[in-house]
Motif scaffolding. Structure first.
Motif, mmCIF file in Angstrom:
data_model
loop_
_atom_site.group_PDB
_atom_site.id
_atom_site.type_symbol
_atom_site.label_atom_id
_atom_site.label_comp_id
_atom_site.label_asym_id
_atom_site.label_seq_id
_atom_site.Cartn_x
_atom_site.Cartn_y
_atom_site.Cartn_z
ATOM 1 N N ARG A 88 0.855 -1.181 0.000
ATOM 2 C CA ARG A 88 0.000 0.000 0.000
ATOM 3 C C ARG A 88 0.891 1.232 0.000
ATOM 4 O O ARG A 88 1.853 1.312 0.766
ATOM 5 C CB ARG A 88 -0.908 0.000 1.227
ATOM 6 N N TYR A 90 1.112 5.537 -0.109
ATOM 7 C CA TYR A 90 0.483 6.838 0.053
ATOM 8 C C TYR A 90 1.438 7.898 -0.477
ATOM 9 O O TYR A 90 2.557 8.045 0.023
ATOM 10 C CB TYR A 90 0.177 7.120 1.528
ATOM 11 N N ASP A 92 1.745 12.062 -2.197
ATOM 12 C CA ASP A 92 1.166 13.357 -2.540
ATOM 13 C C ASP A 92 1.817 13.776 -3.853
ATOM 14 O O ASP A 92 2.957 14.224 -3.869
ATOM 15 C CB ASP A 92 1.459 14.379 -1.439
ATOM 16 N N ILE A 111 2.374 12.705 7.757
ATOM 17 C CA ILE A 111 1.301 11.778 7.407
ATOM 18 C C ILE A 111 1.276 10.681 8.456
ATOM 19 O O ILE A 111 2.317 10.250 8.962
ATOM 20 C CB ILE A 111 1.497 11.191 5.998
ATOM 21 N N THR A 113 -0.525 6.876 9.565
ATOM 22 C CA THR A 113 -1.302 5.700 9.178
ATOM 23 C C THR A 113 -1.438 4.780 10.382
ATOM 24 O O THR A 113 -0.581 4.779 11.277
ATOM 25 C CB THR A 113 -0.620 4.929 8.025
ATOM 26 N N ALA A 336 -5.254 6.790 6.868
ATOM 27 C CA ALA A 336 -4.241 7.838 6.818
ATOM 28 C C ALA A 336 -4.875 9.200 6.930
ATOM 29 O O ALA A 336 -5.934 9.454 6.384
ATOM 30 C CB ALA A 336 -3.460 7.757 5.508
ATOM 31 N N ARG A 338 -3.459 13.446 6.942
ATOM 32 C CA ARG A 338 -2.350 14.391 6.924
ATOM 33 C C ARG A 338 -2.768 15.629 7.658
ATOM 34 O O ARG A 338 -3.836 16.169 7.403
ATOM 35 C CB ARG A 338 -1.932 14.751 5.505
ATOM 36 N N PRO A 387 -5.030 13.684 2.330
ATOM 37 C CA PRO A 387 -3.958 13.094 1.516
ATOM 38 C C PRO A 387 -4.431 12.639 0.152
ATOM 39 O O PRO A 387 -5.527 12.111 0.015
ATOM 40 C CB PRO A 387 -3.486 11.910 2.357
ATOM 41 N N CYS A 389 -4.010 9.923 -2.086
ATOM 42 C CA CYS A 389 -3.505 8.573 -1.870
ATOM 43 C C CYS A 389 -3.564 7.731 -3.128
ATOM 44 O O CYS A 389 -4.403 7.928 -3.979
ATOM 45 C CB CYS A 389 -4.311 7.885 -0.765
ATOM 46 N N ARG A 390 -2.648 6.792 -3.222
ATOM 47 C CA ARG A 390 -2.670 5.872 -4.349
ATOM 48 C C ARG A 390 -2.245 4.517 -3.848
ATOM 49 O O ARG A 390 -1.402 4.384 -3.013
ATOM 50 C CB ARG A 390 -1.707 6.388 -5.405
ATOM 51 N N ILE A 396 -7.774 4.152 -3.183
ATOM 52 C CA ILE A 396 -8.169 4.302 -1.796
ATOM 53 C C ILE A 396 -9.378 5.227 -1.754
ATOM 54 O O ILE A 396 -9.323 6.323 -2.258
ATOM 55 C CB ILE A 396 -7.036 4.910 -0.956
#
Length: 397
Positions: A88, A90, A92, A111, A113, A336, A338, A387, A389-390, A396
């Protein structure tokens, strides 16, 4: 870890690094860094791996963010990652969003999590604090004005972490804390028998350079200090015995001694190593070498480790190089958030923490703290940061 039987305990590898320069020279620095990172993973074969990076995408992100996808894909498709069933990520990446891209005025922020391993929930926090903008200003007072700014910013983040509205959990704080040695004390110690010459600008009378010379020995120059110059004649003092003699000047964490715990430092200052690979382990002469990249933990996380049934094993690295937030393996999940940025880079330290819990089984958790709006320090914007996220194989939500 796919294809490997469950062990009595869960081996966890935590890595933090500032990787800004990797994206300026992906063909050389990036390949070397990844090779070293893979070697660490192969050597320790952790069940859970968390890689937290700062300045991901480079310092000149408009020009180098195009290299981000390639870096992530290469990392996740590497041999070192083949035994893991899930990853996974995350990131920006939306640098065109001036209101939200990790703060347009400094690119610094944090950030957080939350993870669950064998019924044990814990938070991983990645943070990037402000650097020393000028060696001359840092030298003026003890502690320096920059140290005070970092103190406020880190305190702000820790207060967010223990927000009473959310369920508490043990936490580990990764980051480029930019903790610097107390410059005034270091200079006075290194140059005890030296005389100081002050050089001022002709037009403004502003101090632009300090030159420390030996009182005898033909008045040899020991140290030259400018805004972005820290040129000490003998770098070995920072490497000898892993720089142990200088640890007494590493004071910034002491303010948080009741809130954060750190494992013993057993490697030389990790910043700022030269980005010219031909120079080997030479420090750049821009800043006083210091331990900037670190992994800290809450007192409850410390107790978690001490309660483990097997001996804790800790490994530190200063050679992986000049930071991404990754994790989630074998069925773990995370949420997550931020927060508003903490203010204003370095090498790498990683910790291998053995036996976080008895079971190797990883369970999913879906704790998702709501965005929190609070006044940010030192004039930072009050807007909550959501955030961008990817995930490697899915979005996500």
């Amino acid at each position: 870890m796919a294809g490997k039987a469950a062990a009595p305990g869960t081996a966890v590898l935590l890595v933090t690094a500032n990787v800004g320069s990797l994206f300026d020279d992906p063909e050389n620095l990036q390949k070397n860094w990844l090779r070293e990172f893979y070697q660490v993973v192969h050597a320790h074969r952790p069940h859970f791996l968390a890689l937290h990076c700062q300045e991901f995408g480079g310092k000149n992100y408009e020009a180098s963010m195009s290299h981000v996808d390639k870096f992530v894909r290469e990392l996740l498709s590497s041999d070192a990652m083949t035994e893991y069933s899930r990853a996974r990520v995350y990131l920006d990446e939306d640098y065109k969003s001036q209101e939200h891209f990790t703060c347009k005025w400094s690119r610094k922020g944090f950030i957080r999590t939350r993870w669950c391993l064998a019924d044990c929930a814990f938070d991983l926090v990645n943070i990037h604090l402000f650097h020393d903008a000028s060696n001359l200003v840092a030298w003026e007072t003890s502690p320096s004005v920059y140290s005070g700014i970092r103190h406020k910013a880190l305190g702000y983040v820790l207060d967010r972490i223990i927000d009473q509205r959310f369920e508490k959990a043990s936490y580990f704080v990764f980051g480029d804390f930019n903790f610097r040695l107390d410059s005034k004390s270091v200079v006075e110690t290194l140059c005890t028998k030296a005389t100081m010459q002050t050089v001022r600008a002709a037009d403004t009378n502003e101090v632009v350079k300090l030159i420390f010379r030996e009182s005898d020995n033909d008045r040899k120059v020991m140290l030259q200090l400018e805004k972005k110059l820290f040129d000490y004649f003998n770098q070995e003092v920072f490497r000898d015995d892993n720089g142990t003699a200088l640890l007494e000047f590493d004071k910034e964490l002491s303010v948080f001694k009741d809130r954060l715990y750190e494992l013993d430092i057993s490697f030389p200052p990790s910043y700022p190593y030269s980005e010219d690979s031909s120079q080997g382990r030479q420090y750049m002469n821009t800043r006083c070498p210091a331990w900037c990249d670190r992994v800290l933990m809450s007192p409850s996380a410390k107790e978690l480790i001490l309660r483990s049934e097997s001996e804790e094993k800790v490994v530190t690295y200063d050679h992986i190089g000049p930071s991404v937030c990754m994790g989630d393996h074998k069925g773990s999940d995370a949420s997550a958030t931020r927060g508003p940025p903490a203010r204003p880079p370095c090498s790498t330290r990683s910790h291998v923490l053995r036996q976080l819990h008895r079971q190797a089984r990883l369970r999913a958790t879906a704790r998702r703290p709501a965005p929190h709006v609070a006044s940010a320090p030192d004039g930072a914007p009050d807007k909550p940061h959501i955030p961008h996220c990817r995930v490697c194989s899915c979005d996500i939500k």
